[in-house]
Design an enzyme around this catalytic site. Structure first.
Site, PDB file in Angstrom:
ATOM      1  N   CYS A   1       0.812  -1.222   0.000  1.00 14.90           N
ATOM      2  CA  CYS A   1       0.000   0.000   0.000  1.00 14.90           C
ATOM      3  C   CYS A   1       0.844   1.270   0.000  1.00 14.90           C
ATOM      4  O   CYS A   1       0.355   2.343  -0.348  1.00 14.90           O
ATOM      5  CB  CYS A   1      -0.958  -0.017   1.177  1.00 14.90           C
ATOM      6  SG  CYS A   1      -2.153  -1.359   1.032  1.00 14.90           S
TER       7      CYS A   1
ATOM      8  N   HIS B   1      -3.601   7.124   1.783  1.00  6.53           N
ATOM      9  CA  HIS B   1      -3.945   5.800   1.267  1.00  6.53           C
ATOM     10  C   HIS B   1      -5.318   5.409   1.800  1.00  6.53           C
ATOM     11  O   HIS B   1      -5.607   5.609   2.987  1.00  6.53           O
ATOM     12  CB  HIS B   1      -2.869   4.806   1.722  1.00  6.53           C
ATOM     13  CG  HIS B   1      -3.250   3.384   1.507  1.00  6.53           C
ATOM     14  ND1 HIS B   1      -3.525   2.892   0.253  1.00  6.53           N
ATOM     15  CD2 HIS B   1      -3.420   2.354   2.370  1.00  6.53           C
ATOM     16  CE1 HIS B   1      -3.845   1.610   0.362  1.00  6.53           C
ATOM     17  NE2 HIS B   1      -3.787   1.264   1.630  1.00  6.53           N
TER      18      HIS B   1
ATOM     19  N   ASN C   1     -10.006  -0.540  -1.174  1.00  9.28           N
ATOM     20  CA  ASN C   1      -8.549  -0.393  -1.117  1.00  9.28           C
ATOM     21  C   ASN C   1      -7.955  -0.975  -2.406  1.00  9.28           C
ATOM     22  O   ASN C   1      -7.983  -2.189  -2.605  1.00  9.28           O
ATOM     23  CB  ASN C   1      -8.027  -1.134   0.115  1.00  9.28           C
ATOM     24  CG  ASN C   1      -6.521  -1.033   0.283  1.00  9.28           C
ATOM     25  OD1 ASN C   1      -5.815  -0.531  -0.609  1.00  9.28           O
ATOM     26  ND2 ASN C   1      -6.011  -1.500   1.403  1.00  9.28           N
TER      27      ASN C   1
HETATM   28  C1  LIG Z   1     -10.296  -5.539   8.548  1.00  7.92           C
HETATM   29  C2  LIG Z   1     -10.969  -4.568   9.498  1.00  7.92           C
HETATM   30  C3  LIG Z   1     -11.958  -3.709   8.743  1.00  7.92           C
HETATM   31  C4  LIG Z   1     -11.726  -5.330  10.562  1.00  7.92           C
HETATM   32  O1  LIG Z   1     -12.288  -4.439  11.483  1.00  7.92           O
HETATM   33  P1  LIG Z   1     -12.097  -4.672  13.048  1.00  7.92           P
HETATM   34  O2  LIG Z   1     -12.955  -3.676  13.708  1.00  7.92           O
HETATM   35  O3  LIG Z   1     -10.625  -4.638  13.319  1.00  7.92           O
HETATM   36  O4  LIG Z   1     -12.692  -6.099  13.223  1.00  7.92           O
HETATM   37  P2  LIG Z   1     -11.965  -7.415  13.757  1.00  7.92           P
HETATM   38  O5  LIG Z   1     -10.926  -7.905  12.806  1.00  7.92           O
HETATM   39  O6  LIG Z   1     -11.553  -7.176  15.167  1.00  7.92           O
HETATM   40  O7  LIG Z   1     -13.179  -8.392  13.712  1.00  7.92           O
HETATM   41  C5  LIG Z   1     -14.356  -8.136  14.460  1.00  7.92           C
HETATM   42  C6  LIG Z   1     -15.394  -9.159  14.135  1.00  7.92           C
HETATM   43  O8  LIG Z   1     -15.915  -8.911  12.836  1.00  7.92           O
HETATM   44  C7  LIG Z   1     -15.901 -10.102  12.086  1.00  7.92           C
HETATM   45  N1  LIG Z   1     -15.756  -9.790  10.662  1.00  7.92           N
HETATM   46  C8  LIG Z   1     -14.619  -9.690   9.939  1.00  7.92           C
HETATM   47  N2  LIG Z   1     -14.924  -9.403   8.674  1.00  7.92           N
HETATM   48  C9  LIG Z   1     -16.269  -9.327   8.597  1.00  7.92           C
HETATM   49  C10 LIG Z   1     -17.164  -9.058   7.548  1.00  7.92           C
HETATM   50  N3  LIG Z   1     -16.760  -8.799   6.289  1.00  7.92           N
HETATM   51  N4  LIG Z   1     -18.472  -9.039   7.828  1.00  7.92           N
HETATM   52  C11 LIG Z   1     -18.944  -9.300   9.069  1.00  7.92           C
HETATM   53  N5  LIG Z   1     -18.128  -9.552  10.104  1.00  7.92           N
HETATM   54  C12 LIG Z   1     -16.803  -9.571   9.868  1.00  7.92           C
HETATM   55  C13 LIG Z   1     -14.735 -10.878  12.633  1.00  7.92           C
HETATM   56  O9  LIG Z   1     -14.879 -12.262  12.344  1.00  7.92           O
HETATM   57  C14 LIG Z   1     -14.839 -10.590  14.105  1.00  7.92           C
HETATM   58  O10 LIG Z   1     -15.824 -11.425  14.650  1.00  7.92           O
HETATM   59  P3  LIG Z   1     -15.611 -12.090  16.098  1.00  7.92           P
HETATM   60  O11 LIG Z   1     -15.513 -10.922  17.033  1.00  7.92           O
HETATM   61  O12 LIG Z   1     -16.835 -12.893  16.255  1.00  7.92           O
HETATM   62  O13 LIG Z   1     -14.357 -12.875  16.002  1.00  7.92           O
HETATM   63  C15 LIG Z   1      -9.929  -3.670  10.188  1.00  7.92           C
HETATM   64  O14 LIG Z   1      -9.181  -4.441  11.082  1.00  7.92           O
HETATM   65  C16 LIG Z   1      -8.984  -3.016   9.244  1.00  7.92           C
HETATM   66  O15 LIG Z   1      -9.377  -2.162   8.467  1.00  7.92           O
HETATM   67  N6  LIG Z   1      -7.680  -3.351   9.324  1.00  7.92           N
HETATM   68  C17 LIG Z   1      -6.666  -2.737   8.547  1.00  7.92           C
HETATM   69  C18 LIG Z   1      -6.833  -3.131   7.119  1.00  7.92           C
HETATM   70  C19 LIG Z   1      -5.868  -2.476   6.238  1.00  7.92           C
HETATM   71  O16 LIG Z   1      -5.732  -1.307   6.304  1.00  7.92           O
HETATM   72  N7  LIG Z   1      -5.231  -3.269   5.390  1.00  7.92           N
HETATM   73  C20 LIG Z   1      -4.430  -2.839   4.322  1.00  7.92           C
HETATM   74  C21 LIG Z   1      -3.084  -2.376   4.703  1.00  7.92           C
HETATM   75  S1  LIG Z   1      -3.020  -0.693   4.861  1.00  7.92           S
END
Ligand SMILES: CC(C)(COP(=O)(O)OP(=O)(O)OC[C@H]1O[C@@H](n2cnc3c(N)ncnc32)[C@H](O)[C@@H]1OP(=O)(O)O)[C@@H](O)C(=O)NCCC(=O)NCCS
Length: 334
Positions: A115, A255, A285
């Protein structure tokens, strides 16, 4: 005459027409439009027709930039492509783009920084302009993320889209152009976001396919925390060392990985909405393409004028962190 700086003199972009909405994902995995929108800010993402390689969408973005600048491909000296989804491990996608464009004088290579790829590639390309060695460098950020998405993994497949952006760098001595950059890498973060299969560590085999190792793997919560901290730190640091504060900034082009990450950095720098570009709702993204696509959004919304102080910032797999501070040089935009 002022100091010679590398300036963005043209921008071109390409996003595929095909769109996948959050409702489409509700049919594929256990998710909801509400979860995706509130946790990420994403509503839609543009996706290629299956089988479309990165070089194809990168070339369309490159042609758009050349057309807007009013020059031919043969004028390019160098092509740098930032991507994590090259057409194949080798040769470099930059060479494939060079051939598709007919940029017969240009040499080129790829930059792999996920990224942060676009800001890294921009910095690399800028060096050749600043030294005076080249006069026209094309820098591209392009990714076909759908080629490495696991549509059985709801925590990653909803996050990404496909897209490409290209800029042309040329020398300017009028105070505009790239003022400074600040990049970091922390390889201890490799385990949190990667594509484990297909490299020399785990060459492709029936086993790697069965274990779904040729797809993105991410520990989202850890990446999220790192990104929130680093976005704001890196942005504030580069402003400070150039004797600026958030108030001096005309546009923050971050980003686009998660709206909550962008807004956390925005609030720490005390920036009003008018100074922050957000288009993640439309594209998701797109990895190396988010920053040029965000510049396009800013231009479409007439939020960029010659002389504006602009901060580009990214955090990505690696971990990689990058920021570039520039004075906008103005591009032809119709
Ligand atoms: C991926 C992301 C959106 C998840 O959000 P979060 O608030 O951190 O959520 P978590 O990963 O803690 O997951 C929370 C719950 O949502 C669930 N979940 C994950 N994806 C899901 C989806 N698409 N739909 C519904 N639920 C989902 C998980 O299984 C978890 O459930 P659980 O609590 O029963 O285990 C977030 O972590 C994120 O944006 N991370 C950085 C991503 C990024 O920037 N990546 C590129 C590099 S820059």
């Amino acid at each position: 005459m002022g100091q010679r700086r590398a300036a963005i003199t043209a921008l071109g972009t390409h996003v595929p027409e095909r769109v996948m909405t959050n409702a489409d994902f509700e049919k594929i995995v256990d998710t909801s439009d509400e979860w995706i929108r509130t946790r990420t800010g994403i509503q839609r993402r543009h996706v290629v027709e299956p089988g479309t390689p990165t070089s194809a969408i990168a070339t369309l973005a490159a042609e758009d930039a050349l057309r807007r600048r009013g020059i031919g491909a043969e004028e390019l000296d160098l092509i740098v492509v930032a991507t994590v989804t090259p057409d194949m491990p080798f040769p470099a996608t930059a060479g494939l783009v060079q051939d598709r464009l007919g940029a017969r004088r240009a040499w080129g290579f790829d930059v792999s920084a996920a990224c942060s790829g676009f800001v890294y590639a921009l910095t690399v390309g800028a060096q050749f302009i600043e030294t005076g060695r080249h006069r026209k460098v094309m820098v591209l950020g392009a990714d076909v993320m759908t080629s490495i998405l696991d549509y059985k993994d709801r925590s990653t497949c909803v996050l990404f889209g496909d897209g490409a952006g290209a800029v042309i760098l040329e020398p300017r001595e009028d105070g505009t152009g790239i003022l400074d950059f600040s990049h970091e890498v922390d390889g201890s973060g490799a385990c949190y976001l990667n594509m484990p299969g297909g490299g020399s560590l785990r060459p492709a085999s029936h086993e790697t396919v069965d274990q779904r190792l040729h797809y993105i793997k991410q520990q989202g919560a850890h990446v999220f925390k790192y990104a929130v901290r680093k976005f704001a730190d890196a942005s504030q640091q580069i402003l400070l060392r150039n004797d600026f504060t958030g108030t001096d900034l005309d546009l923050f082009v971050a980003h686009q990985a998660n709206i909550r990450i962008i807004e956390a950095a925005q609030h720490r720098m005390g920036l009003p909405d008018a100074k922050v570009v957000k288009n993640i709702h439309e594209y998701g993204n797109t990895t190396a393409a988010t920053i040029p696509l965000a510049l396009k959004t800013a231009l479409d919304e007439k939020r960029l004028a010659k002389g504006d102080l602009v901060l580009l910032a990214a955090v990505g797999a690696g971990f990689t962190v990058g920021s570039v501070l520039l004075r906008w040089s103005g591009v032809s935009w119709d």
